[in-house]
Design a protein around this motif. Structure first.
Motif, mmCIF file in Angstrom:
data_model
loop_
_atom_site.group_PDB
_atom_site.id
_atom_site.type_symbol
_atom_site.label_atom_id
_atom_site.label_comp_id
_atom_site.label_asym_id
_atom_site.label_seq_id
_atom_site.Cartn_x
_atom_site.Cartn_y
_atom_site.Cartn_z
ATOM 1 N N ASP B 165 38.124 -24.102 -31.817
ATOM 2 C CA ASP B 165 36.953 -24.871 -32.263
ATOM 3 C C ASP B 165 36.062 -24.018 -33.171
ATOM 4 N N TYR B 166 35.869 -22.780 -32.761
ATOM 5 C CA TYR B 166 34.990 -21.873 -33.502
ATOM 6 C C TYR B 166 35.546 -21.622 -34.901
ATOM 7 N N GLN B 167 36.817 -21.307 -34.960
ATOM 8 C CA GLN B 167 37.391 -21.000 -36.275
ATOM 9 C C GLN B 167 37.411 -22.238 -37.166
ATOM 10 N N TRP B 184 44.587 -27.737 -41.143
ATOM 11 C CA TRP B 184 44.096 -26.418 -40.726
ATOM 12 C C TRP B 184 45.150 -25.698 -39.895
ATOM 13 N N PHE B 185 45.758 -26.447 -38.953
ATOM 14 C CA PHE B 185 46.758 -25.819 -38.090
ATOM 15 C C PHE B 185 47.976 -25.362 -38.894
ATOM 16 N N ILE B 186 48.350 -26.175 -39.845
ATOM 17 C CA ILE B 186 49.510 -25.796 -40.667
ATOM 18 C C ILE B 186 49.196 -24.516 -41.449
ATOM 19 N N LYS B 187 47.940 -24.448 -41.955
ATOM 20 C CA LYS B 187 47.508 -23.249 -42.683
ATOM 21 C C LYS B 187 47.517 -22.017 -41.765
ATOM 22 N N GLN B 188 47.003 -22.226 -40.537
ATOM 23 C CA GLN B 188 46.965 -21.113 -39.583
ATOM 24 C C GLN B 188 48.363 -20.658 -39.218
ATOM 25 N N LEU B 189 49.277 -21.647 -39.080
ATOM 26 C CA LEU B 189 50.673 -21.337 -38.762
ATOM 27 C C LEU B 189 51.268 -20.435 -39.837
ATOM 28 N N ALA B 209 49.237 -26.069 -32.498
ATOM 29 C CA ALA B 209 49.585 -26.719 -33.759
ATOM 30 C C ALA B 209 50.659 -27.769 -33.529
ATOM 31 N N ILE B 210 51.660 -27.376 -32.781
ATOM 32 C CA ILE B 210 52.758 -28.313 -32.514
ATOM 33 C C ILE B 210 52.229 -29.519 -31.741
ATOM 34 N N ASP B 211 51.416 -29.251 -30.712
ATOM 35 C CA ASP B 211 50.790 -30.333 -29.936
ATOM 36 C C ASP B 211 50.035 -31.300 -30.835
#
Lengths: 233, 233
Positions: B165-167, B184-189, B209-211
């Motif tokens: 949440d923070y990031q 965002w999750f894809i970028k973080q991945l 991310a997968i979830d």
């Protein structure tokens, strides 16, 4: 009733409104004026001394310019350090309970801007929620704030009326009623003859007192008239 | 988008929640972490430097423990000295206009106490009015705050969710939507494989991310089903 006035202002000696208020204070042993920045120029607050001061008073006022909708930093530091758990709240933290708490706010813009649609967009009641919450948490009764809008644009007459409001805010028993105002004026009239009020304001106070007492009489007479009419029907 | 995180805490090195948040920050040139008390141990704020910092960023966050329903004193001093007329408001005072403003609040009591009838008696939305008014006056968009209730009682799983949440609060484009979270999750991945995220969290981020992507798919499938049913009628 003893009142503690905690004034916080980064440069209190240069503030016209603060100096006006401070200099108007009567020499009264029931009123303690506490200039925070003058007492602690290095910001090192004596917590025990402050807690002792709080204990000795029945009404606590925070008086400050309403910069960014809150107090100057030193008063916030005072809150964080002096209002400790077990003293001001929490287990056995009941030392402020049933005291009265009030705000004396010097505000730069006119009152009408402090509403939805106004330039500031929020009311003073909304913006002071953190102080209302502090009063609630410490068990203090929150008084209606004394708000001073645009002091520097006030006429002499408005300033003198402010002076009356200020002195009543400090010493008048709450809630302020017509009867209590009248009693206060009579007390001030008596004091005036003893020259304890600043000389320049004495005449105005006497005139105001007479006006108030006359207003009071008129209102009472009108009420009596209504009652009499009612009885006739 | 560049984000400035202004952290204010009287003893930031000793704060578990602040250290947790600070240490989780990725090494990203778009994020500037600014520890106010560490930068100005004597409280003498460099106003020009601070105004330059503000100008360089698109999102400004105030991160602090919510003592007495407001910030520590140094952040209030920062507001009073840095957010000057002609810079932050008033004539030509448009330097903050259209930036985003957010609060990251560490709060000691549970969320349920912050409502009428609760121990604190006021909601976070009520208590943060002064910041909402500041955002309004300076022309900044006020973001929904990131509130962290009772950090010290959080489970490991809750802490890791907070980290996400923070990031996202720091770097995700507003308003936060399912689609943006997914991106965002894809970028973080992608970043994770480059080892720019703290190693211990990498596995969790990948799982999350997968979830999220799966949730997303399910929701989309469900919507499609509804639409198909509708067409059949």
């Amino acid at each position: 009733m003893k009142t503690l006035i905690i004034v916080s202002h980064p440069t209190v000696l240069e503030s016209g409104s603060q100096q006006f208020l401070i200099q108007s204070l009567p020499d009264d042993e029931d009123i303690t004026l506490h200039l925070l920045e003058e007492t602690y120029p290095n910001g090192n607050i004596d917590v025990e001394k402050e807690q002792a001061l709080l204990r000795e008073h029945d009404r606590v006022l925070f008086q400050f310019p309403f910069y960014w909708y809150s107090s100057p930093p030193l008063l916030k530091k005072w809150q964080d350090e002096v209002l400790t758990e077990h003293f001001a709240f929490g287990y056995r933290g009941n030392r402020l309970q049933n005291k009265e708490f009030g705000l004396v706010l010097a505000i730069g813009l006119p009152e009408k801007e402090y509403q939805t649609g106004g330039r500031e967009g929020f009311s003073i009641s909304e913006l002071t929620k953190p102080y209302q919450a502090m009063a609630k948490k410490t068990g203090m009764t929150y008084l209606k704030p004394l708000t001073i809008f645009q002091f520097s644009y006030m006429t002499e007459k408005q300033k003198k009326a402010l002076l009356i409001d200020y002195q009543q805010y400090i010493s008048l028993e709450q809630p302020i009623s017509l009867k209590r105002r009248e009693e206060w004026f009579i007390k001030q009239l008596t004091k005036t003859s003893k020259e304890t009020l600043p000389g320049e304001h004495a005449t105005f106070v006497i005139e105001e007192a007479i006006d108030k007492i006359e207003d009071n009489r008129l209102e009472l007479d009108e009420l009596r008239l209504h009652l009499d009419n009612y009885d006739d029907k």
